[in-house]
Design a protein around this motif. Structure first.
Motif, PDB file in Angstrom:
ATOM      1  N   ASP A 438       0.807  -1.100  -0.007  1.00 23.79           N
ATOM      2  CA  ASP A 438      -0.073   0.121   0.176  1.00 23.79           C
ATOM      3  C   ASP A 438       0.855   1.240   0.038  1.00 23.79           C
ATOM      4  N   ASP A 439       2.132   1.194   0.515  1.00 25.38           N
ATOM      5  CA  ASP A 439       3.085   2.496   0.698  1.00 25.38           C
ATOM      6  C   ASP A 439       3.459   2.867  -0.620  1.00 25.38           C
ATOM      7  N   HIS A 440       3.127   3.914  -0.992  1.00 26.20           N
ATOM      8  CA  HIS A 440       3.923   4.565  -2.281  1.00 26.20           C
ATOM      9  C   HIS A 440       3.039   3.976  -3.683  1.00 26.20           C
ATOM     10  N   THR A 441       1.937   3.248  -3.276  1.00 27.23           N
ATOM     11  CA  THR A 441       0.892   3.041  -4.229  1.00 27.23           C
ATOM     12  C   THR A 441      -0.226   3.889  -4.072  1.00 27.23           C
ATOM     13  N   TYR A 442      -0.863   3.554  -2.977  1.00 26.64           N
ATOM     14  CA  TYR A 442      -2.418   4.373  -2.791  1.00 26.64           C
ATOM     15  C   TYR A 442      -2.257   5.940  -2.829  1.00 26.64           C
ATOM     16  N   LYS A 443      -1.184   6.321  -2.285  1.00 24.45           N
ATOM     17  CA  LYS A 443      -1.235   7.811  -2.280  1.00 24.45           C
ATOM     18  C   LYS A 443      -0.464   8.501  -3.411  1.00 24.45           C
ATOM     19  N   VAL A 444       0.195   7.503  -4.217  1.00 28.02           N
ATOM     20  CA  VAL A 444       1.065   8.101  -5.398  1.00 28.02           C
ATOM     21  C   VAL A 444      -0.188   7.975  -6.635  1.00 28.02           C
ATOM     22  N   PHE A 445      -0.746   6.733  -6.842  1.00 28.37           N
ATOM     23  CA  PHE A 445      -1.663   6.627  -7.619  1.00 28.37           C
ATOM     24  C   PHE A 445      -3.123   6.820  -7.486  1.00 28.37           C
ATOM     25  N   GLY A 446      -3.533   7.018  -6.585  1.00 30.44           N
ATOM     26  CA  GLY A 446      -5.027   7.309  -6.008  1.00 30.44           C
ATOM     27  C   GLY A 446      -5.439   8.781  -6.479  1.00 30.44           C
ATOM     28  N   THR A 447      -6.506   9.035  -7.025  1.00 25.87           N
ATOM     29  CA  THR A 447      -6.960  10.254  -7.493  1.00 25.87           C
ATOM     30  C   THR A 447      -6.833  11.217  -6.183  1.00 25.87           C
ATOM     31  N   ASP A 448      -6.208  12.537  -6.405  1.00 22.40           N
ATOM     32  CA  ASP A 448      -6.144  13.291  -5.437  1.00 22.40           C
ATOM     33  C   ASP A 448      -5.284  12.937  -4.239  1.00 22.40           C
ATOM     34  N   LYS A 449      -4.721  12.197  -4.024  1.00 19.24           N
ATOM     35  CA  LYS A 449      -4.044  11.818  -2.994  1.00 19.24           C
ATOM     36  C   LYS A 449      -2.788  12.623  -2.851  1.00 19.24           C
ATOM     37  N   GLY A 450      -2.093  12.577  -1.678  1.00 18.70           N
ATOM     38  CA  GLY A 450      -1.279  13.432  -1.397  1.00 18.70           C
ATOM     39  C   GLY A 450       0.317  13.279  -2.171  1.00 18.70           C
ATOM     40  N   ALA A 451       0.507  12.408  -2.607  1.00 14.57           N
ATOM     41  CA  ALA A 451       1.845  12.191  -3.182  1.00 14.57           C
ATOM     42  C   ALA A 451       1.524  11.954  -4.657  1.00 14.57           C
ATOM     43  N   ASN A 452       0.032  12.294  -5.293  1.00 11.68           N
ATOM     44  CA  ASN A 452      -0.011  11.953  -6.791  1.00 11.68           C
ATOM     45  C   ASN A 452       0.252  13.317  -7.183  1.00 11.68           C
ATOM     46  N   TYR A 453       1.676  13.593  -7.674  1.00  9.73           N
ATOM     47  CA  TYR A 453       1.949  14.723  -8.424  1.00  9.73           C
ATOM     48  C   TYR A 453       1.812  14.770  -9.705  1.00  9.73           C
ATOM     49  N   SER A 454       1.244  13.923 -10.402  1.00 10.79           N
ATOM     50  CA  SER A 454       1.307  13.727 -11.861  1.00 10.79           C
ATOM     51  C   SER A 454      -0.350  14.348 -12.078  1.00 10.79           C
ATOM     52  N   GLY A 455      -1.178  13.987 -11.379  1.00  8.58           N
ATOM     53  CA  GLY A 455      -2.670  14.402 -11.423  1.00  8.58           C
ATOM     54  C   GLY A 455      -3.537  13.192 -12.101  1.00  8.58           C
ATOM     55  N   TYR A 456      -2.745  12.044 -11.822  1.00  8.82           N
ATOM     56  CA  TYR A 456      -3.328  10.847 -12.666  1.00  8.82           C
ATOM     57  C   TYR A 456      -4.607  10.507 -11.875  1.00  8.82           C
TER      58      TYR A 456
END
Length: 537
Positions: A438-456
């Motif tokens: 879950d670490d570095h997937t949920y918050k990186v690729f989830g919509t509007d999550k804190g580490a989703n810097y791509s806006g994916y």
């Protein structure tokens, strides 16, 4: 050895200069530090004075504008100054930290943590459950803008029973929760009412960790002294200096001269320290991947998202690994390749320039006179932004850009003084975690999550990641992570390029480094057991 003597003299000089700049000392006047060349005030023999010589490790570090583990990610220095309720062992498994034990109520999704007796902050104040509640609530508060907030978004209620007991009731199961309680805890008595982004505390941090801050000379060094009251025992090395040396090439020069004792180098610089008795090279496995992150907030990708698969096929990953990383790493196709939930069956986007061109031409692109594709009168091409200082990222981006130019995509590289996360077209990104999937997937690729810097944003990705964190059963989790990886491959957020090894080089006198530990993003994790390290001359 000459190198060792130079290191001692330079470290001593640095400490004295810091004291002159107004740094405070918690271990006494720096003039009392012995070099081993003078006798004591009681005329004891010099060899006995050597036994009291202060041991110092000088680490070549990137710069810090603040030390704020609640708001920021992947800062190597955090583990020296702070602790979480849980911690990691050499195998990256969750073990007790400031909490000696915990219970879980399956009916109410409630974790109850029992804090060790006698824990104190570096300023002597007692550590309590109120500090834990304060820290996690600060991270959860949307006004504070923490990129760690998604890790705790399912926390429904936090209850402090007494100074040693705290419970977290979740809205739904989250099997990664123990992982996220490795989060560094901050002192309520120093931060209550403060701005969690701007407080001066984050330039003068006080934690519970094995080392405590002695002085911070901005842009030059951060000096820490051992915490005699550390709950796992007083560290063996008296002082650790993070010397600010941001450029990889300069770090290598200063390591050779003895100005620093340890550094994380790029593979080419690390190679020069091989087979020398003065240095030990630690070529460590990481879960740290590199890839091209597309900024979906940029209009270019609104119009050209359909060419991203062509970008993925147009990169010769193994050639980049061989040329830039000297073979140290592996081709990347997804974010979980170092995890038990990796799905090897998904599309790897192996190098296929003809398929890349086919995708471009099927999208209506035609080759112009300059050898680049265009569509609707606009040339197909974009800029990859890369942070300065990290030579391997720069080299990876430039190699990928050249390969993409060869298939007709006019890709170039920019190295800005300051990254413009909102305005850039693409970035040579790095992420990865050796811990729970879950670490570095949920918050990186989830919509509007804190580490989703791509806006994916992908609804199916959101659904699968949410379900995967709710099931402890490995088979069920694997099913949802497989679906997540399949969907991410169909609709790429990144063009994954490679996983890199971490090339640490250290003075051979430093003992206790755990070289088998799998490290995380930026090679973070090597200091997990620093209280056990020692310098043996």
């Amino acid at each position: 050895m000459k190198k060792k003597m130079v290191a001692v003299l330079l470290a001593a000089g640095l400490v004295i200069s810091l004291a002159a700049c107004g740094g405070t000392s918690e271990t006494g006047n720096t003039a009392d530090v012995k070099t081993g060349n003078e006798e004591t005030a009681d005329d004891e023999p010099a060899e006995e004075a050597e036994n009291t010589e202060e041991s110092t490790l000088t680490y070549g570090s990137g710069d810090y504008t603040r030390i704020n583990p609640a708001m920021d990610e992947h800062c190597e220095i955090n583990v020296l100054l702070f602790n979480g309720l849980t911690a990691h062992d050499a195998d990256d498994q969750v073990v007790p930290g400031l909490a000696e034990s915990w219970d879980y109520d399956e009916d109410t999704y409630t974790y109850t943590f029992h804090i060790r007796d006698g824990i104190k902050w570096h300023d002597g104040e007692p550590f309590t459950a109120d500090d834990v509640k304060f820290t996690i609530e600060a991270i959860m508060d949307p006004d504070n803008g923490s990129e760690n907030a998604p890790n705790y978004e399912d926390v429904q209620e936090i209850t402090v029973t007494d100074d040693q007991t705290i419970a977290f009731k979740l809205a739904e199961p989250n099997v990664a929760f123990l992982e996220y309680m490795t989060m560094a805890i901050l002192p309520k008595h120093l931060l209550d009412g403060e701005d969690m982004q701007e407080s001066d505390f984050f330039r003068h941090p006080i934690g519970t960790g094995p080392y405590k801050l002695e002085s911070w000379d901005a842009g030059q060094s951060i000096v820490m002294v051992k915490n005699e009251d550390y709950y796992l025992g007083s560290p063996k090395i008296d002082k650790v200096i993070f010397k600010i040396v941001e450029d990889d090439n300069t770090q290598a020069v200063q390591l050779q001269s003895g100005e620093i004792d340890m550094a994380l180098l790029d593979p080419k610089n690390a190679q020069s320290f091989k087979d020398t008795e003065d240095y030990t090279c630690y070529d460590m496995t990481t879960s740290d991947y590199r890839g091209i992150m597309f900024n979906f907030g940029n209009d270019y990708w609104t119009e050209n998202k359909d060419i991203i698969p062509a970008v993925c096929y147009g990169i010769d990953r193994q050639a980049i690994i061989d040329a830039v990383l000297l073979g140290q790493g592996m081709p990347a196709y997804g974010p979980l390749q170092r995890n038990i939930y990796n799905d090897e069956k998904v599309e790897h986007y192996d190098y296929n320039p003809e398929k890349a061109k086919e995708i471009l031409e099927n999208a209506g692109c035609t080759m112009d006179d300059d050898g680049f594709y265009e569509r609707n009168g606009e040339e197909i091409g974009f800029v990859i932004s890369v942070m300065s200082g990290e030579q391997d990222r720069i080299d990876i981006a430039q190699a990928a850009a050249q390969q993409l130019q060869e298939i007709g995509i006019n890709c170039t590289v920019d190295i800005p003084a300051q990254m413009d996360w909102g305005g850039q077209m693409a970035c040579l990104i790095g992420w990865g975690s050796p811990f729970d999937a879950d670490d570095h997937t949920y918050k990186v690729f989830g919509t509007d999550k804190g580490a989703n810097y791509s806006g994916y944003s992908n609804e199916k990705v959101d659904e699968y990641l949410t379900l995967a964190r709710q099931y402890e059963d490995q088979e069920t989790r694997a099913k949802y992570y497989d679906l997540f990886q399949e969907e991410l491959a169909k609709d790429p957020a990144y063009a994954f390029i490679c996983y890199i090894d971490a090339n640490y080089v250290a003075d051979s006198d430093i003992k206790g480094i755990s070289e088998k530990t799998v490290l995380g993003h930026h090679g973070v994790g090597i200091f997990w057991n620093i209280q056990e390290w020692e310098i043996v001359k």
